[in-house]
Design an enzyme around this catalytic site. Structure first.
Site, PDB file in Angstrom:
ATOM      1  N   CYS A   1       7.161  -5.861  -2.958  1.00  0.00           N
ATOM      2  CA  CYS A   1       6.499  -7.151  -2.746  1.00  0.00           C
ATOM      3  C   CYS A   1       6.002  -7.684  -4.083  1.00  0.00           C
ATOM      4  CB  CYS A   1       5.350  -6.992  -1.762  1.00  0.00           C
ATOM      5  SG  CYS A   1       4.417  -8.513  -1.475  1.00  0.00           S
TER       6      CYS A   1
ATOM      7  N   CYS B   1       2.586  -9.286  -4.050  1.00  0.00           N
ATOM      8  CA  CYS B   1       1.500  -8.308  -3.899  1.00  0.00           C
ATOM      9  C   CYS B   1       1.214  -7.582  -5.214  1.00  0.00           C
ATOM     10  CB  CYS B   1       1.864  -7.267  -2.840  1.00  0.00           C
ATOM     11  SG  CYS B   1       2.303  -7.930  -1.230  1.00  0.00           S
ATOM     12  N   ASP B   2       2.264  -7.161  -5.908  1.00  0.00           N
ATOM     13  CA  ASP B   2       2.114  -6.233  -7.026  1.00  0.00           C
ATOM     14  C   ASP B   2       2.545  -6.796  -8.383  1.00  0.00           C
ATOM     15  OD1 ASP B   2       1.254  -4.319  -5.179  1.00  0.00           O
ATOM     16  OD2 ASP B   2       3.310  -3.707  -4.751  1.00  0.00           O
TER      17      ASP B   2
END
Length: 318
Positions: free
Chosen positions: A139, A142-143
Site C-alpha cells: 500500500c 499507507c507506507d
C-alpha cells in the site's frame, strides 16, 4: 464438535473484525442494536499486519495496526458489542431471519454486515512474507512516506500500480516500475502522467525473481521474461501493486458480485438482498484505506438500524 444452534436472534451480525467491522459494531451498539461480531483470525483483520499507521485521523504519533485494532475492539465492546472468534463457513441470507453458520454454531439475526476485507496479492517469493513491513509493502498511500528521498520499486501494470508509482514519485528520489508485459494495462491518463514524470523509470518484460535483504534496503533481482538475464536493482523498498483477493467465497451465488469478486454495493453499502450490507475493502470502491473502511462501517450500521426498526412490521405483514 457438532454444530449447535443458538436460538437467540441478534439485531445484527457483523462478519469480520477489521476497521469496517468494529466501526459498524460501535455504531450499531450505540444505536441500541444487539450486536455480534464474528472474526476468524485476529482482531484488526489485515490492518493488524501493518507495522506503522500514520494516516489515520487523530493518531498524531502513529500506531501499529494490531494496537489500533485492539483499541477499536475495546471501544465497540464498551458499548455492548460481543466478539466471538469463529470462522463463518456458510450463510443463509435470503429469509427474514438470517443464519450465519460456523463449524460449531448457527447464529440467527435480523440483519448482516459483511466486512470480510480483501487480501493483497503477493509475488509468492520464498522470503516475501518475512520482509513484509521490512522493505516489502502492498500500500503506497499507507507506507510511501517512509521512503522520502529514497529509491523504490513498484511491481504491476494496472491502474493501482501506476497511481502508486505516481504517488511515490512525489516522495521518493527514484521509482522503478516493473511489469511483466511490454505494455501497461493502466488507463491512458495515468500512462500520460507517468511519461511526464522524470523520476519514474519503466522496466517492461521483467518479473521479480528474488528478494535479497541487505542493511537498510533490498536487492530486487529482476528476470527478463524472454530469457534468463538477471537485473539487480538496489533499492530501499518494494511495493507490490498487482491487485487484491476479496474474501467473498462465502457469498458466490448468493450476492451480486463483480467479475473481480468484489461485492456490488455503492456508497449506501446496500447489497441486492434486503437486510444485508457490506463495508470496507470487500465492496466495490475506488479507494481501500482504513479511513474509508471505517466510513463504510458507520454507514452500514445506520442502514442496519433502519432495517431492524422495520423488522417487526415486515414480519407481522408476512
Amino acid at each position: 464438535m457438532a454444530n449447535k444452534e443458538q436460538k437467540h436472534i441478534y439485531d445484527v451480525i457483523i462478519i469480520g473484525g477489521g476497521p469496517a467491522g468494529y466501526t459498524a459494531a460501535l455504531y450499531a451498539c450505540r444505536a441500541g442494536l444487539d450486536t455480534l461480531l464474528l472474526e476468524k483470525e485476529s482482531v484488526g483483520g489485515q490492518v493488524a499486519r501493518t507495522s506503522q499507521i500514520d494516516n489515520y485521523p487523530g493518531v498524531d504519533c502513529g500506531i501499529d495496526g494490531f494496537s489500533l485494532g485492539v483499541k477499536m475492539q475495546k471501544q465497540a465492546e464498551q458499548f455492548g458489542a460481543v466478539t466471538i472468534m469463529e470462522e463463518v463457513t456458510k450463510v443463509e441470507l435470503t429469509k427474514e431471519v438470517k443464519q450465519i453458520i460456523t463449524k460449531h454454531n448457527t447464529y440467527f439475526c435480523k440483519s448482516v454486515i459483511i466486512a470480510t476485507g480483501a487480501t493483497p496479492k503477493h509475488l509468492d517469493l520464498p522470503n516475501e512474507k518475512e520482509l513484509i513491513g521490512k522493505g516489502v509493502h502492498y500500500c503506497a498511500s499507507c507506507d510511501g512516506m517512509f521512503y522520502k528521498d529514497k529509491t523504490v520499486v513498484v511491481v504491476g501494470g494496472g491502474n493501482t500500480a501506476l497511481t502508486d508509482a505516481l504517488l511515490l514519485s512525489r516522495l521518493a528520489k527514484k521509482v522503478f516500475l516493473v511489469h511483466r508485459r511490454d505494455t501497461l494495462r493502466a488507463a491512458k491518463v495515468y500512462q500520460k502522467q507517468m511519461a511526464k514524470t522524470e523520476n519514474i523509470q519503466f522496466i517492461p518484460k521483467h518479473i521479480v525473481s528474488e528478494l535479497l535483504p541487505r542493511e537498510n534496503g533490498l536487492d530486487v533481482i529482476l528476470k527478463n521474461v524472454a530469457g534468463k538475464e538477471l537485473m539487480p536493482i538496489a533499492c530501499d523498498g518494494l511495493f507490490v501493486s498487482i491487485g487484491h483477493y476479496p474474501a467473498t467465497g462465502l457469498f458466490r451465488g448468493i450476492l451480486d458480485l463483480e467479475d473481480s469478486g468484489y461485492i456490488k454495493a455503492n456508497e449506501s453499502t446496500c447489497t441486492d438482498i434486503p437486510g444485508v450490507f457490506v463495508a470496507g475493502d470487500v465492496r466495490t470502491k475506488p479507494a481501500r484505506q482504513i479511513v474509508t473502511a471505517t466510513a463504510d462501517g458507520a454507514v452500514a450500521a445506520l442502514h442496519a438500524e433502519n432495517y431492524v426498526a422495520d423488522f417487526g412490521a415486515r414480519s407481522h405483514n408476512d
